[in-house]
Design a protein around this motif. Structure first.
Motif, mmCIF file in Angstrom:
data_model
loop_
_atom_site.group_PDB
_atom_site.id
_atom_site.type_symbol
_atom_site.label_atom_id
_atom_site.label_comp_id
_atom_site.label_asym_id
_atom_site.label_seq_id
_atom_site.Cartn_x
_atom_site.Cartn_y
_atom_site.Cartn_z
ATOM 1 N N LYS A 226 0.819 -1.222 0.000
ATOM 2 C CA LYS A 226 0.000 0.000 0.000
ATOM 3 C C LYS A 226 0.849 1.268 0.000
ATOM 4 C CE LYS A 226 -3.361 -2.481 2.850
ATOM 5 N NZ LYS A 226 -4.152 -2.459 4.104
ATOM 6 N N SER A 246 -5.122 1.383 0.517
ATOM 7 C CA SER A 246 -5.257 0.061 -0.093
ATOM 8 C C SER A 246 -4.159 -0.117 -1.137
ATOM 9 C CB SER A 246 -6.642 -0.093 -0.727
ATOM 10 O OG SER A 246 -6.806 -1.386 -1.278
ATOM 11 N N PRO A 248 -2.518 -0.183 -4.646
ATOM 12 C CA PRO A 248 -2.800 0.447 -5.948
ATOM 13 C C PRO A 248 -2.661 -0.564 -7.082
ATOM 14 C CG PRO A 248 -0.602 1.045 -5.211
ATOM 15 C CD PRO A 248 -1.215 0.246 -4.100
ATOM 16 N N CYS A 267 -7.423 1.647 -6.481
ATOM 17 C CA CYS A 267 -6.973 0.620 -5.542
ATOM 18 C C CYS A 267 -7.947 -0.550 -5.486
ATOM 19 C CB CYS A 267 -6.785 1.226 -4.150
ATOM 20 S SG CYS A 267 -5.547 2.537 -4.094
#
Length: 578
Positions: A226, A246, A248, A267
């Motif tokens: 992340k 989150s 990508p 994401c």
């Protein structure tokens, strides 16, 4: 005879369809054995000779035997094996020195492999992450033979389910083994230190300090832990590190790293995060109703494809602009840029074998293929500026060239319902103020209408009075410029001889008007011809005051005028016109 006529009509339709198409079929090889996606396709002048080649990060059949392939035309120029599956490919300039040959970067596993002139140049590895302390303690106990392999497996499974820090690759491989293979694996790896290494999920390029096409660019990496990393193009050190909520999977950037840039990251949690320079956390967030399958920036609009078979357009602040429903699932997306026409559009490869080209929500063209397209790339290939390269689900390669006379027109695809028909109206909730206002309008509707009509008639009356007063005061309400031309036409009515030696003079109030040319000679007047004489009058008063301008026509050597006239100059808000 009927069969022959039917075949002739079919061939005629095919020929007319081919003639009306915007694309030329350059090459199609269903057995090219290329398995990749759009992020691993790049067109670049790798040798600086003006001959653009196709770089492919090939996954291999079934995800086995990944390879780096370089194609020149329809043939494979070179290929080399890769240690892991490729995640993305990019071409960028590392330095300003001549010759300006771009470098090739290929993200694979935890590393970025950089090539120059198709030769290995540099290998960048992501920094290692600290291991899970509980996992480290278990492997230390296994090293001292204090726990057996079966107990080790049970405790590692418990850590994997509950711990926030993921397990290392060594532990994950151990959990996949059969009971008979565990003891040998432990004996082989228990003396090795635990290393937790993340991997690259996506990659793109960002201009460093100039916006030119041939400017030096930085690499932007998205990782499994992340994070976003920006790498220096020369030393390959980490210039910036940005944390995301989150992992990508798609990146779009614009601007320059040293000046100002914007970054959009789609994401795995179904959100798109917007970041700017010097921002440690996302500035805006776009919450999608489904998982994104593609992200393309078209001018200032972010076009997102979702797994609900639809395209969406958003601003950089997250405002939704439009949505278009697709007839099939979206498999891949990429940008189509035709610089000669100033056109930017988005290409979407669908599961039904179509490639649809959209500018905003307007359909420009549909390209049909024998198999579903899994990767797209548009740009200069060889010496053709506008080439569309596609790979199919079965490993085929399709190359099409855009005709030089082709023009994309909105509605160039199939006819159908308007795009607005599929858009849902965003109806706001009824507030208390809205309800009270509605009740008031119901109870006093007649009185409100009468008041409105009275005010409207009063406004019309005041406008009519002001207009009449302006006409009576010789004020012009239609003047729009501060300098207006004053034109005179001199005509010699004599039929026998020309007139020579006439002068024109203007007498005016210098506090109200200014004439750049208030005195000039009249040329020789030939009988029967009209001679226009023109000068400009500029109003100097801002109080709406007007006055007359006297025009005198004299003969040289005489003080008495032959002809005189008065011109009443109307003004409006200090502007003069005649």
């Amino acid at each position: 005879m009927a069969a022959a006529s039917s075949s002739d009509s079919d061939s005629g339709r095919a020929e007319s369809s081919e003639a009306s198409s915007k694309w030329l079929d350059a090459h199609y090889d269903p057995m090219a054995n290329i398995h990749t996606f759009s992020a691993c396709l790049q067109l670049a002048d790798l040798h600086g000779d003006g001959e653009y080649k196709l770089v492919v990060g090939d996954l291999g059949p079934g995800g086995q035997q990944p390879r780096l392939k370089v194609l020149k035309g329809p043939t494979v120029l070179s290929e080399s094996p890769l240690p892991a599956l490729p995640a993305a490919a990019a071409t960028f300039l590392m330095e300003q020195h001549e010759p300006r040959t771009p470098a090739l970067a290929l993200a694979s596993g935890p590393c970025v492999y950089v090539y120059k002139n198709l030769r290995p140049y540099f290998k960048f590895s992501l920094p290692q992450l600290p291991p899970n302390p509980l996992e480290q303690d278990l492997w230390n106990q296994a090293k001292e033979d204090r726990i057996d392999p079966l107990t080790l497996k049970e405790m590692l499974e418990g850590i994997r389910e509950k711990a926030e820090v993921p397990l290392s690759v060594q532990s994950l491989r151990f959990l996949q083994l059969e009971l008979s293979e565990m003891e040998a694996f432990v004996n082989q790896h228990k003396s090795k230190s635990i290393r937790r290494q993340t991997v690259i999920t996506t990659m793109t390029t960002l201009k460093k300090n100039l916006a030119d096409e041939d400017a030096v660019s930085c690499l932007v990496l998205g990782t499994e832990n992340k994070e976003l990393l920006v790498l220096d193009p020369e030393a390959f050190t980490v210039l910036a590190k940005i944390s995301l909520p989150s992992v990508p999977v798609f990146l779009e950037v614009s601007g320059q790293f040293d000046v100002e840039f914007r970054l959009a990251a789609a994401c795995r949690n179904g959100n798109i995060y917007m970041l700017r320079r010097d921002s440690k956390r996302p500035k805006y967030c776009i919450e999608l109703s489904a998982q994104p399958v593609g992200l393309v920036r078209v001018h200032k609009v972010l076009v997102v494809g979702s797994n609900q078979d639809s395209l969406h357009g958003f601003t950089h602040k997250g405002k939704r602009l439009w949505a278009v429903q697709m007839p099939a699932a979206i498999l891949t997306m990429n940008l189509l840029e035709q610089r000669s026409q100033g056109l930017q559009a988005v290409m979407a490869g669908l599961a039904n074998g179509e490639v649809r080209i959209y500018r905003d929500k307007a359909l420009l063209s549909i390209v049909r293929t024998p198999d579903a397209v899994t990767s797209l790339c548009f740009g200069r290939y060889g010496r053709e500026d506008h080439t569309l390269i596609m790979t199919t689900r079965g490993g085929g390669l399709i190359i099409k060239i855009l005709k030089r006379t082709a023009v994309f027109v909105e509605g160039g695809g199939e006819a159908g319902p308007p795009p607005a028909q599929a858009m849902k109206l965003n109806m706001p909730r009824k507030t208390r103020l809205y309800v009270d206002q509605t009740l008031r309008e119901r109870e006093a509707g007649t009185a409100m209408h009468r008041t409105f009509q009275a005010d409207l008639y009063l406004l019309r009356l005041r406008a009519a009075r002001a207009y009449a007063q302006a006409l009576e005061s010789s004020l012009s309400p239609v003047s729009a410029t501060a300098r207006e031309p004053l034109k005179l036409h001199a005509v010699n009515t004599s039929t026998a001889r020309p007139i020579l030696g006439l002068l024109v003079c203007f007498l005016y109030n210098e506090g109200l008007y200014a004439l750049p040319r208030a005195f000039f000679k009249v040329p020789l007047l030939v009988p029967g011809l009209s001679y226009p004489l023109e000068t400009f009058v500029e109003s100097l008063s801002d109080k709406g005051i007007s006055d007359i301008i006297k025009v005198l026509v004299l003969r040289e050597g005489q003080s008495a005028p032959l002809l005189s006239a008065h011109i009443n100059m109307p003004v409006s808000e200090g502007l003069a016109a005649a």
